[in-house]
Write a protein that holds these residues in place. Structure first.
Motif, short mmCIF file in Angstrom:
data_model
loop_
_atom_site.label_atom_id
_atom_site.label_comp_id
_atom_site.label_asym_id
_atom_site.label_seq_id
_atom_site.Cartn_x
_atom_site.Cartn_y
_atom_site.Cartn_z
N ASP A 85 33.71 121.63 56.30
CA ASP A 85 32.69 122.44 55.65
C ASP A 85 33.72 123.55 53.83
OD1 ASP A 85 31.09 122.07 57.09
OD2 ASP A 85 30.69 124.15 58.01
N LEU A 86 34.63 123.66 53.94
CA LEU A 86 35.32 124.11 52.85
C LEU A 86 36.04 122.90 52.10
CD1 LEU A 86 37.95 126.31 55.12
CD2 LEU A 86 36.47 126.82 54.07
N LEU A 87 34.99 121.49 52.17
CA LEU A 87 36.26 120.97 51.30
C LEU A 87 34.88 120.45 50.38
CD1 LEU A 87 38.35 118.01 52.99
CD2 LEU A 87 38.79 120.52 52.18
N GLN A 88 35.01 120.62 48.84
CA GLN A 88 33.59 120.11 48.25
C GLN A 88 34.41 118.32 47.49
OE1 GLN A 88 31.00 122.37 47.78
NE2 GLN A 88 32.69 123.63 49.51
N GLU A 89 33.86 117.32 48.45
CA GLU A 89 34.42 116.31 48.28
C GLU A 89 33.32 115.44 48.48
OE1 GLU A 89 37.29 114.98 46.70
OE2 GLU A 89 38.19 117.50 46.86
N PRO A 90 33.09 114.34 47.98
CA PRO A 90 32.14 113.02 48.88
C PRO A 90 32.77 112.81 49.57
CG PRO A 90 33.46 112.44 46.94
CD PRO A 90 33.99 113.75 47.09
N GLU A 91 31.86 112.34 50.79
CA GLU A 91 32.25 112.03 52.13
C GLU A 91 32.94 112.28 53.23
OE1 GLU A 91 32.39 107.34 50.81
OE2 GLU A 91 30.22 107.80 50.34
N VAL A 92 33.14 113.88 53.83
CA VAL A 92 34.16 114.16 54.01
C VAL A 92 33.76 113.20 55.20
CG1 VAL A 92 34.29 116.52 52.43
CG2 VAL A 92 32.53 116.24 54.33
N GLU A 93 32.74 113.23 55.65
CA GLU A 93 32.93 112.32 57.54
C GLU A 93 33.71 111.51 57.35
OE1 GLU A 93 30.57 113.23 55.26
OE2 GLU A 93 30.02 110.78 54.96
#
Ligand code: URA
Length: 230
Positions: A85-93
């Motif tokens: 939840d802390l990462l503002q990145e695409p496709e963190v999953e």
């Protein structure tokens, strides 16, 4: 996988054609013409023959996060916020955690989509040191260092921990270096002396050191130099 094996696995190429393509240097991996049949092809590599794409590849991603307290080292949690939840990145999953930390442990956390890279960092056989700053409830006695260096028996896993290095920093604080990442390992090691760990902070994993410009909750991509050091 070796490049020659990767190519021979394609239904349209036989071994002789593969050998020829390599000799003629018509195969490119990540933009570079390759003649070596042993060259390593990974799931992220882009592989082309002449101008035709055989495997598109996708970018490998690597991040260093300063994990704050009160955050779960999991990709999903019904109750609490997770490190993802802390990462503002695409496709963190797509990302996974290389070496989990407990809910209230802070410090260096590495996230990537490159499974080979994270295995190199975390597998116990690699014996890469994981370095923790520890604060405890009781004083840390002189016998701790020797006991940790000898290894402690963990009945649940039926194993003895690898030698660990303890440096005392104060009566209730120390720096501990371990080469494994057993479940709650540091807390259980101090627990052997009935000494509760009050603060636990990971400073380093192998060659990677937590960037001290990152505040808790902040992250940044790893540099190329950091990625290839592992
Ligand atoms: N050891 C522990 O006990 N907890 C952590 O979070 C990491 C190592």
């Amino acid at each position: 996988m070796r490049l020659d094996r990767f190519l021979s696995n394609l239904p349209r190429l036989n071994r002789q054609q593969v050998r020829l393509l390599l000799v003629e240097r018509r195969i490119r991996v990540d933009g570079q013409a390759i003649g070596d049949p042993h060259h390593e092809v990974r799931e992220f590599s882009r592989v082309e023959v002449d101008d035709e794409i055989l495997q598109a590849g996708r970018p490998a991603r690597y991040f260093m996060l300063h994990k704050p307290q009160g955050c779960v080292s999991a990709t999903r949690d019904p109750q609490h916020r997770t490190v993802l939840d802390l990462l503002q990145e695409p496709e963190v999953e797509d990302l996974h955690i290389a070496g989990r930390l407990d809910f209230n442990t802070t410090g260096l956390m590495l996230l990537t989509n490159d499974g080979q890279w994270s295995r190199r960092l975390t597998q116990p056989q690699a014996k890469l040191p994981k370095v923790y700053y520890v604060e405890t409830e009781q004083e840390i006695g002189p016998q701790y260092a020797e006991t940790f260096a000898r290894g402690l028996y963990f009945a649940f896993e039926d194993l003895t921990t690898q030698p660990a290095d303890l440096q005392l920093l104060g009566p209730r604080s120390a720096r501990l270096s371990i080469v494994e990442g057993r479940y709650h390992q540091v807390k259980r090691m101090f627990g052997h002396f009935d000494n509760k760990v009050l603060r636990l902070h990971r400073e380093r994993m192998g060659p990677l050191v937590l960037d001290d410009t990152l505040a808790p909750g902040e992250y940044r991509p790893l540099t190329r130099d950091e990625i290839i050091r592992v």
